[in-house]
Design a protein around this motif. Structure first.
Motif, PDB file in Angstrom:
ATOM      1  N   THR A  27       9.459  -0.773  -4.751  1.00 59.47           N
ATOM      2  CA  THR A  27      10.781  -1.234  -5.160  1.00 59.47           C
ATOM      3  C   THR A  27      10.853  -1.209  -6.688  1.00 59.47           C
ATOM      4  OG1 THR A  27      10.103  -3.565  -5.318  1.00 59.47           O
ATOM      5  CG2 THR A  27      10.889  -2.784  -3.160  1.00 59.47           C
ATOM      6  N   GLU A  28      12.064  -1.278  -7.231  1.00 62.00           N
ATOM      7  CA  GLU A  28      12.228  -1.283  -8.680  1.00 62.00           C
ATOM      8  C   GLU A  28      11.509  -2.475  -9.300  1.00 62.00           C
ATOM      9  OE1 GLU A  28      16.264  -1.022  -9.891  1.00 62.00           O
ATOM     10  OE2 GLU A  28      16.602   0.950  -8.978  1.00 62.00           O
ATOM     11  N   GLU A  29      11.639  -3.643  -8.682  1.00 63.52           N
ATOM     12  CA  GLU A  29      11.003  -4.844  -9.213  1.00 63.52           C
ATOM     13  C   GLU A  29       9.484  -4.704  -9.240  1.00 63.52           C
ATOM     14  OE1 GLU A  29      10.781  -9.676  -8.356  1.00 63.52           O
ATOM     15  OE2 GLU A  29      11.890  -8.372  -6.989  1.00 63.52           O
ATOM     16  N   ARG A  30       8.902  -4.226  -8.156  1.00 63.82           N
ATOM     17  CA  ARG A  30       7.453  -4.067  -8.114  1.00 63.82           C
ATOM     18  C   ARG A  30       6.973  -2.977  -9.072  1.00 63.82           C
ATOM     19  NH1 ARG A  30       6.476  -4.584  -1.556  1.00 63.82           N
ATOM     20  NH2 ARG A  30       6.252  -6.861  -1.508  1.00 63.82           N
ATOM     21  N   ALA A  31       7.730  -1.870  -9.163  1.00 61.53           N
ATOM     22  CA  ALA A  31       7.325  -0.778 -10.049  1.00 61.53           C
ATOM     23  C   ALA A  31       7.384  -1.182 -11.510  1.00 61.53           C
ATOM     24  CB  ALA A  31       8.210   0.442  -9.805  1.00 61.53           C
ATOM     25  N   ALA A  32       8.159  -2.201 -11.824  1.00 60.78           N
ATOM     26  CA  ALA A  32       8.206  -2.702 -13.198  1.00 60.78           C
ATOM     27  C   ALA A  32       6.940  -3.472 -13.550  1.00 60.78           C
ATOM     28  CB  ALA A  32       9.430  -3.590 -13.389  1.00 60.78           C
ATOM     29  N   ASN A  33       6.203  -3.928 -12.538  1.00 64.31           N
ATOM     30  CA  ASN A  33       5.021  -4.754 -12.772  1.00 64.31           C
ATOM     31  C   ASN A  33       3.708  -4.090 -12.364  1.00 64.31           C
ATOM     32  OD1 ASN A  33       6.184  -7.510 -13.615  1.00 64.31           O
ATOM     33  ND2 ASN A  33       7.392  -7.005 -11.797  1.00 64.31           N
ATOM     34  N   TYR A  34       3.793  -3.082 -11.490  1.00 67.08           N
ATOM     35  CA  TYR A  34       2.600  -2.403 -11.008  1.00 67.08           C
ATOM     36  C   TYR A  34       2.807  -0.902 -11.070  1.00 67.08           C
ATOM     37  CZ  TYR A  34       1.812  -7.065  -9.101  1.00 67.08           C
ATOM     38  OH  TYR A  34       1.664  -8.414  -8.966  1.00 67.08           O
ATOM     39  N   LEU A  35       1.682  -0.187 -11.136  1.00 65.52           N
ATOM     40  CA  LEU A  35       1.698   1.274 -11.142  1.00 65.52           C
ATOM     41  C   LEU A  35       1.499   1.748  -9.708  1.00 65.52           C
ATOM     42  CD1 LEU A  35       1.671   3.642 -13.279  1.00 65.52           C
ATOM     43  CD2 LEU A  35      -0.823   3.569 -13.049  1.00 65.52           C
ATOM     44  N   PHE A  36       2.415   2.558  -9.184  1.00 61.20           N
ATOM     45  CA  PHE A  36       2.339   2.977  -7.793  1.00 61.20           C
ATOM     46  C   PHE A  36       1.926   4.438  -7.642  1.00 61.20           C
ATOM     47  CE2 PHE A  36       4.718  -0.847  -6.897  1.00 61.20           C
ATOM     48  CZ  PHE A  36       4.314  -1.180  -5.616  1.00 61.20           C
ATOM     49  N   SER A  37       1.180   4.708  -6.575  1.00 64.69           N
ATOM     50  CA  SER A  37       0.965   6.081  -6.140  1.00 64.69           C
ATOM     51  C   SER A  37       2.265   6.598  -5.537  1.00 64.69           C
ATOM     52  CB  SER A  37      -0.130   6.139  -5.075  1.00 64.69           C
ATOM     53  OG  SER A  37       0.349   5.609  -3.827  1.00 64.69           O
ATOM     54  N   GLU A  38       2.309   7.878  -5.251  1.00 60.75           N
ATOM     55  CA  GLU A  38       3.432   8.412  -4.492  1.00 60.75           C
ATOM     56  C   GLU A  38       3.445   7.788  -3.105  1.00 60.75           C
ATOM     57  OE1 GLU A  38       2.248  12.435  -2.261  1.00 60.75           O
ATOM     58  OE2 GLU A  38       2.168  12.643  -4.439  1.00 60.75           O
ATOM     59  N   GLY A  39       4.589   7.814  -2.458  1.00 57.40           N
ATOM     60  CA  GLY A  39       4.684   7.270  -1.112  1.00 57.40           C
ATOM     61  C   GLY A  39       3.886   8.096  -0.115  1.00 57.40           C
ATOM     62  N   TYR A  40       3.286   7.418   0.865  1.00 56.94           N
ATOM     63  CA  TYR A  40       2.541   8.123   1.910  1.00 56.94           C
ATOM     64  C   TYR A  40       3.114   7.883   3.302  1.00 56.94           C
ATOM     65  CZ  TYR A  40       0.273   3.532   2.258  1.00 56.94           C
ATOM     66  OH  TYR A  40       0.033   2.197   2.379  1.00 56.94           O
ATOM     67  N   LEU A  41       4.037   6.928   3.441  1.00 59.97           N
ATOM     68  CA  LEU A  41       4.733   6.699   4.709  1.00 59.97           C
ATOM     69  C   LEU A  41       6.143   6.204   4.414  1.00 59.97           C
ATOM     70  CD1 LEU A  41       2.246   4.732   7.053  1.00 59.97           C
ATOM     71  CD2 LEU A  41       2.993   7.109   7.317  1.00 59.97           C
ATOM     72  N   ASN A  42       7.098   6.673   5.182  1.00 62.36           N
ATOM     73  CA  ASN A  42       8.446   6.089   5.118  1.00 62.36           C
ATOM     74  C   ASN A  42       8.418   4.733   5.813  1.00 62.36           C
ATOM     75  OD1 ASN A  42       8.897   9.205   5.176  1.00 62.36           O
ATOM     76  ND2 ASN A  42      10.748   8.336   4.311  1.00 62.36           N
ATOM     77  N   THR A  43       9.216   3.810   5.321  1.00 62.24           N
ATOM     78  CA  THR A  43       9.294   2.504   5.974  1.00 62.24           C
ATOM     79  C   THR A  43      10.738   2.063   6.136  1.00 62.24           C
ATOM     80  OG1 THR A  43       8.701   0.155   5.829  1.00 62.24           O
ATOM     81  CG2 THR A  43       8.908   1.348   3.745  1.00 62.24           C
ATOM     82  N   ASP A  44      11.147   1.935   7.371  1.00 63.37           N
ATOM     83  CA  ASP A  44      12.448   1.349   7.684  1.00 63.37           C
ATOM     84  C   ASP A  44      12.205  -0.064   8.207  1.00 63.37           C
ATOM     85  OD1 ASP A  44      14.014   3.541   6.969  1.00 63.37           O
ATOM     86  OD2 ASP A  44      13.629   4.525   8.891  1.00 63.37           O
ATOM     87  N   PHE A  45      13.240  -0.860   8.219  1.00 68.44           N
ATOM     88  CA  PHE A  45      13.132  -2.247   8.673  1.00 68.44           C
ATOM     89  C   PHE A  45      13.614  -2.336  10.122  1.00 68.44           C
ATOM     90  CE2 PHE A  45      13.928  -4.087   4.131  1.00 68.44           C
ATOM     91  CZ  PHE A  45      12.767  -3.470   3.696  1.00 68.44           C
ATOM     92  N   GLN A  46      12.800  -2.922  10.981  1.00 70.53           N
ATOM     93  CA  GLN A  46      13.198  -3.066  12.384  1.00 70.53           C
ATOM     94  C   GLN A  46      13.007  -4.507  12.840  1.00 70.53           C
ATOM     95  OE1 GLN A  46      11.804  -0.039  15.070  1.00 70.53           O
ATOM     96  NE2 GLN A  46      13.543  -0.468  16.398  1.00 70.53           N
ATOM     97  N   PHE A  47      13.927  -4.936  13.692  1.00 73.29           N
ATOM     98  CA  PHE A  47      13.902  -6.298  14.220  1.00 73.29           C
ATOM     99  C   PHE A  47      13.257  -6.322  15.598  1.00 73.29           C
ATOM    100  CE2 PHE A  47      17.120  -6.320  11.014  1.00 73.29           C
ATOM    101  CZ  PHE A  47      17.125  -7.604  10.478  1.00 73.29           C
ATOM    102  N   LEU A  48      12.635  -7.448  15.900  1.00 68.23           N
ATOM    103  CA  LEU A  48      12.024  -7.703  17.201  1.00 68.23           C
ATOM    104  C   LEU A  48      12.615  -8.997  17.733  1.00 68.23           C
ATOM    105  CD1 LEU A  48       9.534  -6.565  18.955  1.00 68.23           C
ATOM    106  CD2 LEU A  48       8.311  -8.531  18.020  1.00 68.23           C
TER     107      LEU A  48
END
Length: 276
Positions: free
Chosen positions: A92-113
């Motif tokens: 996320t933008e907030e996390r990337a402002a504080n940590y250095l990220f690798s490229e994405g390795y999996l897509n993540t959607d939000f699902q409810f149970l």
């Protein structure tokens, strides 16, 4: 077969002093099935455990995998307790402002149970007035809380994703939300619940590093790119999630440069992702 990682990544790592490191301490949430979950002998297994071990094998380094609650992982990285994080971490933008990220390795959607006898829900408004359980400190926690006023739901945080599912079964929550891979696994393994609404995000999971660790990030990311190119990532996807990754998804498609394009910390260059 020995896999050779891109020469540019190795040269970057050498310049940063990371090449000589023969052990990495990494962290994940050991209750985040099927990405990481306890084994009968007291160990941990799952997609991200395999991912971490494969990275270690290809770098010729020992991987000390620490299983702990997700809420303490990023602070632990910042404090120097971990070299990098192998837990699924939404970029996320907030996390990337504080940590250095690798490229994405999996897509993540939000699902409810929800409980198996709960009515079908076709959009977020279907959860108005409901209690939603989440894993404390996760992206789902902050996302759900950010929508609390708009949707009209109440968010309750739990120490683990498993506890959040149990809250639904016990009636303390009407639904839980997490990544689609985790929720699909929970639905398969937990009697009395079913999959509910899938919210597409366009987000991906990456590996967080400390700011300034560009050399280590490049070294690890080169392995991730190789795993995408040689089919290892796709095979792990099939093993743990029961499906082949979608064409064009992050599990199959190396990103240009280093990091995830469009986020702070991304470095553009012309290296060719591969295993040679």
């Amino acid at each position: 077969m020995k896999i050779m990682i891109s020469s540019l990544a190795l040269s970057l790592a050498l310049c940063g002093g990371a090449l000589a490191q023969d052990k990495f301490t990494v962290a994940l949430d050991g209750t985040f099935a099927p990405h990481a979950m306890p084994t009968m002998d007291g160990g941990v297994e799952g997609f991200n455990v395999d991912l971490a071990n494969t990275i270690g094998e290809r770098l010729g380094a020992e991987m000390e995998i620490v299983a702990t609650q997700f809420s303490g992982i990023l602070p632990g990285l910042q404090a120097g307790t971990y070299d990098f994080v192998v837990a699924p971490t939404t970029i996320t933008e907030e996390r990337a402002a504080n940590y250095l990220f690798s490229e994405g390795y999996l897509n993540t959607d939000f699902q409810f149970l929800v409980k198996a006898d709960a009515p079908d829900v076709t959009d977020l408004n279907g959860f108005k007035g409901k209690v939603i359980s989440v894993n404390k400190g996760s992206a789902y926690d902050s996302w759900a809380r950010g929508l609390a006023d708009e949707v009209g739901w109440t968010v309750e945080s739990y120490g683990t994703a498993t506890d959040a599912v149990q809250a639904v079964l016990s009636g303390r929550a009407d639904a839980t939300v997490a990544g689609n891979t985790v929720i699909a696994w929970a639905a398969q393994k937990t009697p009395g619940v079913k999959l509910s609404y899938l919210h597409s995000t366009g987000l991906v999971w990456g590996m967080p590093f400390r700011k300034g660790d560009e050399a280590l990030r490049a070294k690890v990311e080169a392995v991730i790119e190789c795993m995408k190119v040689d089919g290892t990532m796709a095979a792990m996807h099939k093993k743990w999630f029961g499906t082949d990754p979608a064409e064009g998804s992050a599990a199959l498609t190396p990103r240009p440069g280093w990091g995830e394009p469009g986020f702070d910390g991304y470095v553009e260059d012309d290296h060719t992702p591969g295993c040679a």
